[in-house]
Design a protein around this motif. Structure first.
Motif, PDB file in Angstrom:
ATOM      1  N   UNK A 114       0.845  -1.198   0.000  1.00 41.18           N
ATOM      2  CA  UNK A 114       0.000   0.000   0.000  1.00 41.18           C
ATOM      3  C   UNK A 114       0.876   1.241   0.000  1.00 41.18           C
ATOM      4  N   UNK A 115       1.301   1.657  -1.171  1.00 43.30           N
ATOM      5  CA  UNK A 115       2.212   2.786  -1.270  1.00 43.30           C
ATOM      6  C   UNK A 115       1.698   3.822  -2.256  1.00 43.30           C
ATOM      7  N   UNK A 116       1.940   5.060  -1.899  1.00 42.93           N
ATOM      8  CA  UNK A 116       1.677   6.181  -2.787  1.00 42.93           C
ATOM      9  C   UNK A 116       3.033   6.640  -3.294  1.00 42.93           C
ATOM     10  N   UNK A 117       3.130   6.902  -4.582  1.00 41.57           N
ATOM     11  CA  UNK A 117       4.367   7.416  -5.153  1.00 41.57           C
ATOM     12  C   UNK A 117       4.115   8.806  -5.706  1.00 41.57           C
ATOM     13  N   UNK A 118       5.117   9.665  -5.565  1.00 42.51           N
ATOM     14  CA  UNK A 118       5.014  11.031  -6.086  1.00 42.51           C
ATOM     15  C   UNK A 118       6.204  11.309  -6.992  1.00 42.51           C
ATOM     16  N   UNK A 119       6.001  12.219  -7.927  1.00 44.30           N
ATOM     17  CA  UNK A 119       7.067  12.637  -8.833  1.00 44.30           C
ATOM     18  C   UNK A 119       6.865  14.102  -9.172  1.00 44.30           C
ATOM     19  N   UNK A 120       7.962  14.812  -9.300  1.00 41.64           N
ATOM     20  CA  UNK A 120       7.897  16.212  -9.714  1.00 41.64           C
ATOM     21  C   UNK A 120       7.900  16.269 -11.234  1.00 41.64           C
ATOM     22  N   UNK A 121       6.964  17.022 -11.772  1.00 38.01           N
ATOM     23  CA  UNK A 121       6.904  17.274 -13.203  1.00 38.01           C
ATOM     24  C   UNK A 121       6.959  18.796 -13.376  1.00 38.01           C
ATOM     25  N   UNK A 122       7.131  19.270 -14.567  1.00 38.27           N
ATOM     26  CA  UNK A 122       7.212  20.705 -14.804  1.00 38.27           C
ATOM     27  C   UNK A 122       5.921  21.378 -14.357  1.00 38.27           C
ATOM     28  N   UNK A 123       5.995  22.115 -13.243  1.00 35.96           N
ATOM     29  CA  UNK A 123       4.841  22.843 -12.735  1.00 35.96           C
ATOM     30  C   UNK A 123       3.763  21.997 -12.099  1.00 35.96           C
ATOM     31  N   UNK A 124       4.022  20.706 -11.886  1.00 37.58           N
ATOM     32  CA  UNK A 124       3.029  19.797 -11.312  1.00 37.58           C
ATOM     33  C   UNK A 124       3.674  18.808 -10.352  1.00 37.58           C
ATOM     34  N   UNK A 154       2.933  14.846  -9.541  1.00 34.55           N
ATOM     35  CA  UNK A 154       2.184  13.680 -10.008  1.00 34.55           C
ATOM     36  C   UNK A 154       2.133  12.645  -8.886  1.00 34.55           C
ATOM     37  N   UNK A 155       0.984  11.963  -8.768  1.00 33.24           N
ATOM     38  CA  UNK A 155       0.763  10.988  -7.696  1.00 33.24           C
ATOM     39  C   UNK A 155       0.157   9.741  -8.324  1.00 33.24           C
ATOM     40  N   UNK A 156       0.647   8.565  -7.878  1.00 31.98           N
ATOM     41  CA  UNK A 156       0.083   7.310  -8.393  1.00 31.98           C
ATOM     42  C   UNK A 156       0.124   6.232  -7.316  1.00 31.98           C
ATOM     43  N   UNK A 157      -0.597   5.162  -7.566  1.00 36.31           N
ATOM     44  CA  UNK A 157      -0.619   3.979  -6.712  1.00 36.31           C
ATOM     45  C   UNK A 157       0.511   3.063  -7.178  1.00 36.31           C
ATOM     46  N   UNK A 158       1.413   2.719  -6.273  1.00 37.83           N
ATOM     47  CA  UNK A 158       2.563   1.909  -6.673  1.00 37.83           C
ATOM     48  C   UNK A 158       2.173   0.517  -7.146  1.00 37.83           C
ATOM     49  N   UNK A 159       1.017   0.018  -6.718  1.00 34.89           N
ATOM     50  CA  UNK A 159       0.556  -1.295  -7.163  1.00 34.89           C
ATOM     51  C   UNK A 159       0.023  -1.257  -8.584  1.00 34.89           C
ATOM     52  N   UNK A 160      -0.309  -0.055  -9.081  1.00 33.05           N
ATOM     53  CA  UNK A 160      -0.880   0.097 -10.417  1.00 33.05           C
ATOM     54  C   UNK A 160      -0.176   1.233 -11.171  1.00 33.05           C
ATOM     55  N   UNK A 161       1.127   1.105 -11.387  1.00 33.70           N
ATOM     56  CA  UNK A 161       1.880   2.207 -11.983  1.00 33.70           C
ATOM     57  C   UNK A 161       1.488   2.560 -13.408  1.00 33.70           C
ATOM     58  N   UNK A 162       0.809   1.660 -14.099  1.00 32.02           N
ATOM     59  CA  UNK A 162       0.412   1.940 -15.477  1.00 32.02           C
ATOM     60  C   UNK A 162      -1.010   2.481 -15.581  1.00 32.02           C
ATOM     61  N   UNK A 163      -1.650   2.670 -14.442  1.00 25.26           N
ATOM     62  CA  UNK A 163      -3.020   3.181 -14.451  1.00 25.26           C
ATOM     63  C   UNK A 163      -3.021   4.675 -14.159  1.00 25.26           C
ATOM     64  N   UNK A 164      -4.084   5.187 -13.635  1.00 25.72           N
ATOM     65  CA  UNK A 164      -4.298   6.624 -13.457  1.00 25.72           C
ATOM     66  C   UNK A 164      -3.204   7.306 -12.642  1.00 25.72           C
TER      67      UNK A 164
END
Length: 67
Positions: free
Chosen positions: A21-31, A33-43
């Motif tokens: 049960x992990x949340x992953x975050x990433x810095x993008x230009x001006x944003x 981004x947040x995703x579910x580590x169990x479903x990295x190819x989804x929303x």
């Protein structure tokens, strides 16, 4: 935005119980981004840095804690 090219990191508040049960975050230009580590190819959810910081601050202060 190609989210596969972002550098993702797990949240320090994610569950450490080994259940994935992990949340992953990433810095993008001006944003942020947040995703579910169990479903990295989804929303992927994207937030402005200010909105993300407000969420993190509220989370740390207990705003979303269950009674």
């Amino acid at each position: 935005m190609d989210v596969r090219a972002l550098t993702w990191r797990k949240s320090s508040r994610s569950s450490g119980g080994g259940n994935g049960d992990c949340v992953e975050v990433a810095a993008a230009t001006g944003l942020v981004a947040v995703r579910d580590s169990k479903r990295p190819d989804e929303a992927v959810l994207c937030f402005s840095p200010g909105t993300w910081q407000a969420f993190v601050t509220a989370s740390k202060s207990g705003t979303f804690d269950r009674p």
